[in-house]
Design a protein around this motif. Structure first.
Motif, PDB file in Angstrom:
ATOM      1  N   TYR A 179      11.597   2.597  -0.113  1.00 34.07           N
ATOM      2  CA  TYR A 179      13.254   3.509   0.466  1.00 34.07           C
ATOM      3  C   TYR A 179      12.193   4.493   0.851  1.00 34.07           C
ATOM      4  O   TYR A 179      11.704   5.866   0.207  1.00 34.07           O
ATOM      5  N   GLY A 180      12.797   4.774   2.308  1.00 34.91           N
ATOM      6  CA  GLY A 180      12.004   6.233   2.755  1.00 34.91           C
ATOM      7  C   GLY A 180      11.942   5.842   3.994  1.00 34.91           C
ATOM      8  O   GLY A 180      12.162   5.715   4.654  1.00 34.91           O
ATOM      9  N   ALA A 181      11.032   7.045   4.076  1.00 32.75           N
ATOM     10  CA  ALA A 181      10.319   6.670   6.377  1.00 32.75           C
ATOM     11  C   ALA A 181       9.527   5.191   6.364  1.00 32.75           C
ATOM     12  O   ALA A 181       8.896   5.118   4.632  1.00 32.75           O
ATOM     13  N   ALA A 182       9.576   5.143   7.124  1.00 34.86           N
ATOM     14  CA  ALA A 182       8.741   4.152   7.682  1.00 34.86           C
ATOM     15  C   ALA A 182       7.008   4.585   7.352  1.00 34.86           C
ATOM     16  O   ALA A 182       6.887   5.787   7.177  1.00 34.86           O
ATOM     17  N   THR A 183       6.322   3.509   6.796  1.00 33.77           N
ATOM     18  CA  THR A 183       4.682   4.056   6.844  1.00 33.77           C
ATOM     19  C   THR A 183       3.861   3.676   8.016  1.00 33.77           C
ATOM     20  O   THR A 183       4.243   2.504   9.334  1.00 33.77           O
ATOM     21  N   GLY A 184       3.027   4.975   7.861  1.00 36.44           N
ATOM     22  CA  GLY A 184       2.143   5.183   8.990  1.00 36.44           C
ATOM     23  C   GLY A 184       0.737   5.054   9.245  1.00 36.44           C
ATOM     24  O   GLY A 184       0.140   5.117   8.287  1.00 36.44           O
ATOM     25  N   GLY A 185      -0.078   5.375  10.199  1.00 34.97           N
ATOM     26  CA  GLY A 185      -1.354   5.490  10.094  1.00 34.97           C
ATOM     27  C   GLY A 185      -1.983   6.981   9.735  1.00 34.97           C
ATOM     28  O   GLY A 185      -2.982   7.297   9.505  1.00 34.97           O
ATOM     29  N   ASP A 186      -1.074   7.699   9.393  1.00 31.87           N
ATOM     30  CA  ASP A 186      -1.193   9.211   9.095  1.00 31.87           C
ATOM     31  C   ASP A 186      -1.556   9.152   7.014  1.00 31.87           C
ATOM     32  O   ASP A 186      -1.013   8.972   6.194  1.00 31.87           O
ATOM     33  N   GLY A 187      -2.781   9.736   7.109  1.00 34.01           N
ATOM     34  CA  GLY A 187      -2.784  10.225   5.812  1.00 34.01           C
ATOM     35  C   GLY A 187      -3.457   8.961   5.017  1.00 34.01           C
ATOM     36  O   GLY A 187      -3.532   8.947   3.947  1.00 34.01           O
ATOM     37  N   ILE A 188      -4.330   8.275   5.978  1.00 35.84           N
ATOM     38  CA  ILE A 188      -5.210   7.107   5.438  1.00 35.84           C
ATOM     39  C   ILE A 188      -6.049   7.512   5.060  1.00 35.84           C
ATOM     40  O   ILE A 188      -7.174   8.242   5.066  1.00 35.84           O
ATOM     41  N   GLY A 189      -5.998   7.511   3.236  1.00 40.35           N
ATOM     42  CA  GLY A 189      -7.405   8.642   2.309  1.00 40.35           C
ATOM     43  C   GLY A 189      -7.506   9.657   2.257  1.00 40.35           C
ATOM     44  O   GLY A 189      -7.830  10.396   2.263  1.00 40.35           O
ATOM     45  N   GLY A 190      -6.353   9.675   3.044  1.00 41.40           N
ATOM     46  CA  GLY A 190      -5.650  11.616   3.503  1.00 41.40           C
ATOM     47  C   GLY A 190      -6.597  12.532   2.032  1.00 41.40           C
ATOM     48  O   GLY A 190      -7.151  12.889   1.805  1.00 41.40           O
ATOM     49  N   VAL A 191      -5.135  12.558   0.739  1.00 45.88           N
ATOM     50  CA  VAL A 191      -5.827  14.238  -0.160  1.00 45.88           C
ATOM     51  C   VAL A 191      -6.691  12.724  -0.890  1.00 45.88           C
ATOM     52  O   VAL A 191      -7.657  13.727  -1.506  1.00 45.88           O
ATOM     53  N   SER A 192      -6.229  11.330  -1.098  1.00 44.91           N
ATOM     54  CA  SER A 192      -7.059  11.278  -2.635  1.00 44.91           C
ATOM     55  C   SER A 192      -9.149  10.995  -1.463  1.00 44.91           C
ATOM     56  O   SER A 192      -9.578  11.095  -2.724  1.00 44.91           O
ATOM     57  N   TRP A 214      23.199   7.214   3.425  1.00 48.71           N
ATOM     58  CA  TRP A 214      22.445   8.601   3.471  1.00 48.71           C
ATOM     59  C   TRP A 214      21.805   8.224   5.000  1.00 48.71           C
ATOM     60  O   TRP A 214      20.399   9.088   4.684  1.00 48.71           O
ATOM     61  N   ASP A 215      21.637   6.907   5.192  1.00 47.31           N
ATOM     62  CA  ASP A 215      20.781   7.164   6.699  1.00 47.31           C
ATOM     63  C   ASP A 215      19.287   7.474   5.995  1.00 47.31           C
ATOM     64  O   ASP A 215      18.406   7.499   6.622  1.00 47.31           O
ATOM     65  N   VAL A 216      18.675   6.475   4.905  1.00 43.61           N
ATOM     66  CA  VAL A 216      17.676   6.494   4.661  1.00 43.61           C
ATOM     67  C   VAL A 216      16.782   4.764   4.374  1.00 43.61           C
ATOM     68  O   VAL A 216      17.771   3.480   3.910  1.00 43.61           O
ATOM     69  N   GLN A 217      16.561   4.235   5.120  1.00 37.32           N
ATOM     70  CA  GLN A 217      16.273   2.924   4.919  1.00 37.32           C
ATOM     71  C   GLN A 217      14.765   2.672   3.301  1.00 37.32           C
ATOM     72  O   GLN A 217      14.657   3.082   3.602  1.00 37.32           O
ATOM     73  N   ALA A 218      15.788   1.127   3.724  1.00 35.02           N
ATOM     74  CA  ALA A 218      15.431   1.062   2.231  1.00 35.02           C
ATOM     75  C   ALA A 218      15.087  -1.153   2.315  1.00 35.02           C
ATOM     76  O   ALA A 218      16.086  -1.343   3.232  1.00 35.02           O
ATOM     77  N   THR A 219      13.898  -1.218   1.714  1.00 30.43           N
ATOM     78  CA  THR A 219      13.585  -2.677   1.958  1.00 30.43           C
ATOM     79  C   THR A 219      13.085  -3.151   0.411  1.00 30.43           C
ATOM     80  O   THR A 219      12.660  -2.339  -0.291  1.00 30.43           O
TER      81      THR A 219
END
Length: 754
Positions: A219-232, A347-352
């Motif tokens: 739940y929360g935001a949808a998954t996008g292409g930002d941060g792929i391999g980012g901090v890790s 709370w208008d939070v997407q949950a799946t």
């Protein structure tokens, strides 16, 4: 064609980009041994991010285990959760518990300053939330290259705006931190973020997936292409002189989504519909699924087709590696799923629902009806590589320590002392930092009792009783460079002292250990010495380490940062009305120094600013004295003896007097002891000292307290008025507070052209 587990088993010789993903040859072979085949591309993606330095602590685990030697009790209660959880949790009395932790977001903040810093705040806030706590405050120790360096002008405004923008939008007060400049941080700024939260004992939640048939909900935001391999990936790579060798996209934060996520999660906890929970930070879904399954008592099945996507073209590997922000994963009993989803909708939070807990012992992930991941979750999350990297005291350490300050020219006259004071007050590390802190909301929520530029941040927990917590972060990297063992203890002692100076009792620590490349034996020696210093120091002070973070590869080319073991100390105060601020506040108050001054100027601001020198041995640290000094400060605050108290650290007594005067505009008339060397008395950076002011009628009580605890007390003078105030040192100099203020305020504004 999707590289399924079945396909991987049939094509063992397929070439895979393991090196490009940061894996070593032996690590890749170990993955093949664990699985009995080559990994699928999705499995390879998971192992690569979870076995990165940032996520697996593979170079530091063997040394961090030493923190387990510390007893799981604080001076006032027990630890309810410690190292290994998202954040440490400790009992503070009255049925309350506090959770706090500090982490780094250094490398992403160099690549993209605003979002790197903003998502650093967002990530640590979710760690606190995942423990069942309401986040109530943040702090941000920051370090940059030289103030006048072009790259500092690039990264500092963005980082400060990112910290402030995200925290302000969340409605969390920023009550403390540091801003430090040094050439070694050029091209590698340090962005450390601390968050503190409060909960009732019964509200504690842990990260584990247990209970056959329990549902896994993203739940929360949808998954996008930002941060792929980012901090890790970024945090496991040394930057070249021209920039980072790897530039995966940095995470993009949405603080308004995070605010909804916080309130939604707290209502989910209140409704008791959560059996286990994990935030999605570094390594994203790879981390959340493997860690939850590894900590549980079964396996887990997940269907990636059900993950809500912002970009429908993402591959399974990218979905698993994405570090998109503002996401949480919960384990929920089937009977609670409908209520869970209803609260999220409110709370208008997407949950799946994306999966469930199984009776197996593997994490199985499907994509388009085929299995792309089938792994033992512990092999991904907890049983990664463990390196005992070589370490050795470098030959140059002896040279550095032998190069003391005795040969450096010292000011000889009163005019020289005045000139030196003005020069130090107007130097980058002692100057006014309000350009930074004014961008932070320090008082939102109405429970901030003390905030920057106080020695410690102080937050009220309970309005009825006045129960509160105090927090301070500190580290002098110059001292740690001269002696990493002593330097780490000095960081611990200063943070401990700052909390006590506010009137609170220090009870526990968190640390953010920022160092260069672990592949350099000299850096690893610095790291091991700092760990030893903290372990021994915490044993002496009775303050357990509740958790923290290691950040390696902080160097540009072959130039490592100063070893920077940032220590955050949390203290508890029974009544925040009894706190002690730093500023002089009443004309005629007596000014007193607690603690002894020695000729200790190696690594000092004076040596740096006036002579550009770094050598010798750092000040001596006496932890028994620090405890006794703390008892004096706590008791004095409880009895309301003090008008002000300010730790003596960078810049020594002279800087403490200036800052105490500038706080509320009072002057000061000081007479140094007759047998004292004026230069040493004013600019030495000996540890274990505090400047206090108090009414004359309270002095006898303070003297008795100091005598009872064996703490030296020296009367220095008195607080002067606010009309044309000056700071005067008898027989030496007198400086206008207006001139001091103008000098103090100028550097950052002039450097940034504002």
């Amino acid at each position: 064609m999707v590289d399924t587990v079945e396909h991987a088993a049939r094509t063992p010789e397929t070439t895979q980009p393991w090196a490009e993903l940061g894996l070593k040859p032996d690590e890749y072979e170990r993955i093949r041994d664990i699985l009995g085949r080559r990994p699928s591309s999705a499995e390879l993606a998971m192992y690569s991010v979870m076995w990165s330095e940032h996520c697996s602590y593979k170079s530091s685990k063997v040394h961090l285990r030493r923190f387990g030697e510390l007893p799981p009790e604080t001076p006032i209660g027990k630890l309810l959760a410690g190292i290994g959880e998202n954040a440490g949790v400790l009992d503070i009395g009255q049925g309350y518990a506090v959770t706090f932790k500090i982490e780094s977001h250094n490398h992403p903040s160099f690549v993209e300053p605003y979002q790197g810093a903003a998502t650093g705040v967002g990530g640590i806030v979710r760690d606190i939330l995942a423990m069942g706590a309401r986040p109530i405050g943040v702090m941000d120790p920051l370090r940059f290259g030289p103030l006048d360096a072009p790259d500092t002008a690039r990264v500092m405004p963005g980082i400060v705006a990112g910290v402030g923008g995200y925290g302000n939008c969340l409605g969390l007060p920023n009550v403390g931190g540091e801003v430090v400049f040094d050439a070694t941080y050029a091209g590698n700024p340090l962005v450390n973020a601390l968050c503190v939260g409060v909960l009732r004992h019964e509200d504690l939640h842990l990260a584990k997936a247990s209970g056959l048939g329990n549902q896994v909900i993203l739940y929360g935001a949808a998954t996008g292409g930002d941060g792929i391999g980012g901090v890790s990936v970024l945090a496991s790579e040394t930057f070249d002189a021209d920039g980072p060798a790897k530039r995966p996209s940095v995470q993009v934060g949405d603080p308004f989504m995070e605010k909804l996520l916080i309130e939604c999660t707290l209502e989910l906890f209140a409704a008791k519909v959560v059996a286990g929970i994990q935030d999605l930070g570094g390594a994203g879904l790879s981390c959340a699924t493997s860690e939850l399954a590894s900590a549980g008592d079964g396996g887990m099945h997940v269907d990636l087709d059900l993950v809500p996507l912002r970009d429908p073209t993402l591959s399974p590997e990218e979905i698993l590696m994405s570090e998109s922000q503002e996401r949480m994963m919960a384990v929920v009993e089937p009977r609670h799923v409908v209520e869970f989803l209803a609260i999220c909708e409110k709370w208008d939070v997407q949950a799946t629902v994306i999966g469930e807990v199984t009776d197996g012992d593997h994490l199985i992930i499907d994509w388009h009806g085929e299995t792309v991941v089938d792994v033992p979750p512990r092999s991904v999350a907890h049983d990664g590589p463990v390196y005992s990297r070589p370490y050795a005291r470098p030959d140059w350490q002896d040279v550095v320590q032998a190069d003391g300050v005795d040969a450096l020219a010292r000011p000889a006259t009163g005019d020289d002392l005045a000139e030196t004071l003005l020069r130090l007050v107007g130097s980058p590390n002692l100057c006014d930092k309000s350009w930074v802190t004014d961008q932070y909301d320090r008082y939102v929520r109405g429970n901030s009792v003390l905030a920057q530029p106080e020695d410690a941040g102080l937050l009220r927990i309970d309005e009825q009783t006045g129960l509160g917590v105090s927090l301070a972060t500190d580290c002098n990297g110059r001292f740690a460079f001269l002696d990493p063992y002593v330097g780490a203890q000095l960081a611990l002692a200063e943070s401990y002292r700052n909390v006590a100076t506010s009137g609170a009792r220090p009870v526990a620590i968190t640390d953010c250990l920022n160092f260069g490349s672990p592949e350099d034996p000299a850096v690893m020696w610095q790291f091991t010495e700092a760990i030893a210093g903290l372990v021994d120091g915490c044993k002496a002070l009775g303050t357990p380490v509740t958790g923290g973070n290691v950040s390696f590869y902080n160097q540009t080319g072959s130039v490592a940062i100063l070893p920077t073991p940032v220590v955050g100390v949390l203290g508890v105060i029974d009544d925040v009305a009894k706190r002690t601020p730093i500023g002089f506040s009443a004309e005629g108050d007596v000014v007193v120094q607690l603690g002894e001054t020695r000729d200790e100027l190696a690594g000092s601001v004076w040596a740096d600013v006036v002579h550009g020198h770094l050598g010798g041995r750092p000040p001596v640290v006496d932890l028994d004295h620090e405890q006794r000094l703390a008892e004096v400060l706590i008791a004095a605050a409880h009895r309301s003896l003090l008008s002000s108290a300010h730790d003596l650290a960078d810049g020594g007594l002279a800087q403490a007097i200036v800052e105490s005067s500038l706080r509320k505009g009072f002057g000061a008339e000081i007479a140094l002891p007759e047998d004292a060397d004026p230069f040493v008395a004013l600019f030495s950076e000996s540890a274990g000292r505090v400047l206090v002011s108090l009414p004359e009628e309270s002095l006898a009580d303070l003297e008795a307290l100091a005598g009872e605890h064996g703490v030296a007390l020296t009367r220095l003078g008195r607080v002067a008025g606010t009309e044309d105030p000056t700071i005067g040192v008898a027989g030496q100099f007198s400086l206008s507070l207006a001139d001091l203020r103008a000098t103090w305020r100028a550097p950052i504004r002039e450097a940034l052209g504002i």
